[in-house]
Design a protein around this motif. Structure first.
Motif, PDB file in Angstrom:
ATOM      1  N   GLY A   8       0.837  -1.296   0.286  1.00  0.00           N
ATOM      2  CA  GLY A   8      -0.053   0.086   0.004  1.00  0.00           C
ATOM      3  C   GLY A   8       1.093   1.112  -0.060  1.00  0.00           C
ATOM      4  N   GLY A   9       1.745   1.324  -0.781  1.00  0.00           N
ATOM      5  CA  GLY A   9       2.827   2.541  -0.944  1.00  0.00           C
ATOM      6  C   GLY A   9       2.335   3.070  -2.179  1.00  0.00           C
ATOM      7  N   GLY A  12       1.426   0.759  -5.232  1.00  0.00           N
ATOM      8  CA  GLY A  12       0.200   0.005  -5.040  1.00  0.00           C
ATOM      9  C   GLY A  12      -1.150   0.695  -4.820  1.00  0.00           C
ATOM     10  N   VAL A  31      -3.274  -4.941   0.315  1.00  0.00           N
ATOM     11  CA  VAL A  31      -2.794  -5.742   1.646  1.00  0.00           C
ATOM     12  C   VAL A  31      -1.522  -4.924   1.981  1.00  0.00           C
ATOM     13  N   SER A  34       2.739  -2.593   6.708  1.00  0.00           N
ATOM     14  CA  SER A  34       2.964  -1.516   7.670  1.00  0.00           C
ATOM     15  C   SER A  34       1.709  -0.902   8.243  1.00  0.00           C
ATOM     16  N   ARG A  41       7.469   8.375   1.575  1.00  0.00           N
ATOM     17  CA  ARG A  41       8.683   7.940   2.382  1.00  0.00           C
ATOM     18  C   ARG A  41       9.719   9.075   2.179  1.00  0.00           C
ATOM     19  N   CYS A  42       9.534   9.756   0.873  1.00  0.00           N
ATOM     20  CA  CYS A  42      10.372  10.820   0.565  1.00  0.00           C
ATOM     21  C   CYS A  42      10.518  12.166   1.537  1.00  0.00           C
ATOM     22  N   LEU A  44      10.501  11.692   4.728  1.00  0.00           N
ATOM     23  CA  LEU A  44      11.069  11.353   6.213  1.00  0.00           C
ATOM     24  C   LEU A  44      12.146  12.106   6.502  1.00  0.00           C
ATOM     25  N   ARG A  85       0.289  -9.052   6.108  1.00  0.00           N
ATOM     26  CA  ARG A  85       1.164  -9.398   5.229  1.00  0.00           C
ATOM     27  C   ARG A  85       0.960 -10.560   4.304  1.00  0.00           C
ATOM     28  N   ALA A 116       3.316  -4.898  -5.550  1.00  0.00           N
ATOM     29  CA  ALA A 116       3.877  -3.445  -5.216  1.00  0.00           C
ATOM     30  C   ALA A 116       4.496  -3.442  -3.921  1.00  0.00           C
ATOM     31  N   THR A 117       5.505  -4.495  -3.709  1.00  0.00           N
ATOM     32  CA  THR A 117       6.088  -4.884  -2.653  1.00  0.00           C
ATOM     33  C   THR A 117       7.304  -3.924  -2.189  1.00  0.00           C
ATOM     34  N   LEU A 165      21.900  10.119  -2.350  1.00  0.00           N
ATOM     35  CA  LEU A 165      20.754  11.172  -1.904  1.00  0.00           C
ATOM     36  C   LEU A 165      20.196  10.729  -0.575  1.00  0.00           C
ATOM     37  N   ASN A 255      12.327  -5.773  -3.130  1.00  0.00           N
ATOM     38  CA  ASN A 255      11.754  -6.841  -2.358  1.00  0.00           C
ATOM     39  C   ASN A 255      10.744  -7.797  -3.124  1.00  0.00           C
ATOM     40  N   LEU A 258       8.298 -12.709  -2.857  1.00  0.00           N
ATOM     41  CA  LEU A 258       7.089 -13.487  -2.960  1.00  0.00           C
ATOM     42  C   LEU A 258       6.870 -13.681  -4.639  1.00  0.00           C
ATOM     43  N   GLY A 287       5.119  -3.245  -9.909  1.00  0.00           N
ATOM     44  CA  GLY A 287       5.450  -1.740 -10.273  1.00  0.00           C
ATOM     45  C   GLY A 287       6.103  -1.473  -9.053  1.00  0.00           C
ATOM     46  N   PRO A 305      14.693   2.684  -8.124  1.00  0.00           N
ATOM     47  CA  PRO A 305      13.893   2.932  -6.951  1.00  0.00           C
ATOM     48  C   PRO A 305      13.553   4.169  -6.499  1.00  0.00           C
TER      49      PRO A 305
END
Ligand code: FAD
Length: 554
Positions: A8-9, A12, A31, A34, A41-42, A44, A85, A116-117, A165, A255, A258, A287, A305
């Motif tokens: 779910g990022g 996804g 699913v 987290s 995330r960018c 943080l 998970r 989309a892990t 970066l 990742n 799976l 993706g 990434p």
């Protein structure tokens, strides 16, 4: 139709939302392992640095709503299962096995599955890597760990392993908290995957000005501890640097567990997908950070990434799992970030990589203003363009500066997407008014400089080559054509081989120069040196220009 999305990022949820916009009837379930779906995330590093105030700010819509499970259910009719998970994919039965937050298992059926892990941060396998005070920066929990240390008053010194970066952005964030920062980089210059050496050195010298310690050609061989907590690091097996925090910022890996487990095709760059982002199973799309991309300059596979890419992937997948046929052509490796007031952007191949790949390369270093030089608040930028000598095709660009670099890099990116040459770029009808750009934009000036080199109108020498000549004691002349006040005010080369004849006296005094020695012409940014080069060439002198002028003298 049942659509299941794992992850779910950025990718996804974009895929899920796009699918919903195209199909109101589909059952869509996301699913996510987290507790924070839709996390940017960018952001943080900016959360650590106090620019963004809460983790939820990184999950808000433009209108300020937090994108949590409730939001997705009510607004989009998408079921987002957090802290859940996915543990197995049965491709034959089209079932995903999940483990729920209470530990119980369940199964989800799919007609289309989206992987989309994302990625996982690399943790170095060095002694005491699991001590208190060692972290990566990937999840909000990592950021909280750093901020907790700061709140407790036990964070005064930090070592960041990796000058990429995330290392740069976190260096600024920690510095904002008055933490003393040391960046340790294994290569001989920082940002080695993104920039060429001279461009990286612009960043490095600025970091030093801002009080950040930079150690290149250095490896952290051991983390030192006291009572189980970090007390320092050992560099190259000998030198000790004390610190309270060690941040491992050495990259991420796709990742793909799976995907491997259910025998999808996977390479070292991630899950293999076609241009529709379909995996080797036509019912499964993938993706974001978990897939291999195509590098548009060479056509080779690449791992990039980036959030920018993951979002685009999501949209393409959302189309294709709802009957569309959208394509994702590939990437150029475009990256941008800021460190304090310095902006750094790049795209395509570095010169180093282009040479390794066998390209006949022509490059330029062009310092210039970001708007008309007479307009208040104009700021300097430095552009490096990399092109193929025969065709003029643009292979890459790097732009570093205090002024506006983002629009310039995006112009190069657009040009490269259309396979443009430096000849095309030189005549792009870019927007101009004094508050926005010079009449001939510094980027166009860079394209013209490359063209001059291709046409044999200009020959340059790099500051590294010039230093080497000086160190070897070669017999040649450095002609400094700056005016007296510039020589006094700015950096200069202190050497007996330097001859000073100001620009406006050169046509009268050029006979003072030796015909039998090589002459390297230097000025502040290279413009005037080019003029003088053309003049001296016409008189039969053997000369070259210092590439980028003294702006690139380190
Ligand atoms: P993610 O957003 O990582 O989402 C993957 C999700 O999948 C995670 O929530 C994870 O929990 C979940 N998941 C994984 N396995 C399972 C499983 N088995 N079951 C259930 N759920 C699972 N990119 C830029 O373009 N520009 C930037 O400035 C930038 N800055 C960054 C700064 C930092 C500090 C970091 C860490 C990254 C940065 N990035 C940046 C990269 C960007 O954040 C990622 O490229 C982007 O988040 C990738 O999106 P994704 O959807 O592929 O993966």
């Amino acid at each position: 139709m049942d659509i299941v999305v794992i992850g779910g990022g950025a990718c996804g949820l974009k895929a899920a939302c796009r699918a919903r916009r195209r199909n109101e009837e589909a059952n869509i379930t996301v699913v996510d392992a987290s507790p924070y779906p839709s996390l940017g995330r960018c952001g943080l590093p900016y959360y650590i640095g106090g620019i963004v105030h809460t983790v939820d700010d990184l999950r808000k819509t433009l209108s300020g709503t937090v994108r949590d499970e409730d939001y997705f259910k009510k607004v989009k009719n998408i079921d987002v299962l957090t802290r859940t998970r996915a543990v197995k994919i049965d491709r034959e039965k089209r079932i995903v096995k999940i483990v729920k937050p209470d530990g119980s298992e369940d199964e989800l059926n799919y007609d289309y599955l989206v992987l989309a892990t994302g990625a996982r941060p690399i943790r170095l396998d060095i002694p005491n890597a699991d001590a208190d005070g060692v972290t990566t920066l990937f999840n909000p929990e990592d950021a909280e760990k750093i901020l907790d240390m700061w709140d407790e008053g036990i964070l005064e010194k930090a070592v960041i392993i990796g000058g990429g970066l995330i290392g740069m952005e976190t260096a600024e964030a920690l510095s904002n908290l008055d933490v003393e920062v040391t960046i340790v980089e294994i290569m001989d210059y920082i940002l080695p995957a993104l920039l060429d050496r001279e461009m990286a050195m612009l960043v490095e010298s600025y970091l030093r000005e801002k009080g950040i310690n930079v150690m290149t050609k250095s490896t952290v061989t051991e983390i030192l501890t006291k009572d189980g907590r970090v007390s320092g690091v050992k560099i190259n097996g000998t030198k000790e640097v004390p610190c309270d925090l060690v941040l491992m910022a050495v990259g991420v890996r796709p990742n793909v567990d799976l995907a491997v487990d259910c025998s999808l095709e996977v390479s070292k760059f991630g899950i293999k997908v076609d241009e529709y982002l379909r995996t080797s199973d036509e019912r499964i799309f993938a993706g974001g950070d978990c897939v291999e991309n195509k590098f548009l300059v060479t056509g080779d596979p690449i791992y990039t990434p980036m959030g920018s890419v993951a979002n685009k992937h999501g949209r393409v997948i959302g189309d294709n799992i709802t009957g569309g046929s959208s394509r994702f052509p590939g990437v150029l490796g475009t990256t941008i970030f800021k460190i304090f007031d310095l902006n750094v952007a790049r795209t395509g191949l570095t010169e180093k990589r282009a040479r390794e790949l066998g390209y006949d390369v022509v490059t330029c270093l062009v310092p210039g203003p970001d708007r008309a030089h007479y307009y208040p608040h104009q700021k300097p930028i430095r552009i490096k363009l990399i092109a193929d000598r025969k065709t003029g095709r643009i292979l890459g660009a790097q732009i570093v500066g205090w002024g506006v670099v983002d629009k310039r890099i995006d112009v190069v990116v657009s040009a490269m997407h259309m396979n443009a040459t430096v000849h095309d770029l030189a005549n792009f009808d870019l927007a101009y008014a004094p508050p926005y750009a010079p009449a001939i934009d510094t980027l166009i000036h860079a394209a013209n400089t490359v063209r001059n080199k291709m046409d044999g109108l200009l020959e340059t020498i790099s500051s590294f080559e010039l230093k080497e000549k000086l160190d070897k004691g070669e017999d040649f002349v450095i002609l400094d054509i700056r005016y007296e006040d510039e020589v006094r005010k700015f950096k200069r080369i202190e050497d007996s081989r330097v001859v000073h004849i100001p620009y406006n006296e050169l046509r009268e005094r050029y006979k003072e120069l030796p015909m039998d020695k090589e002459i390297v012409i230097i000025c502040q940014i290279g413009n005037r040196a080019y003029d003088v080069y053309r003049f001296l060439k016409s008189k039969g002198f053997n000369c070259k220009v210092l590439d980028g002028g003294l702006a690139f003298w380190f």
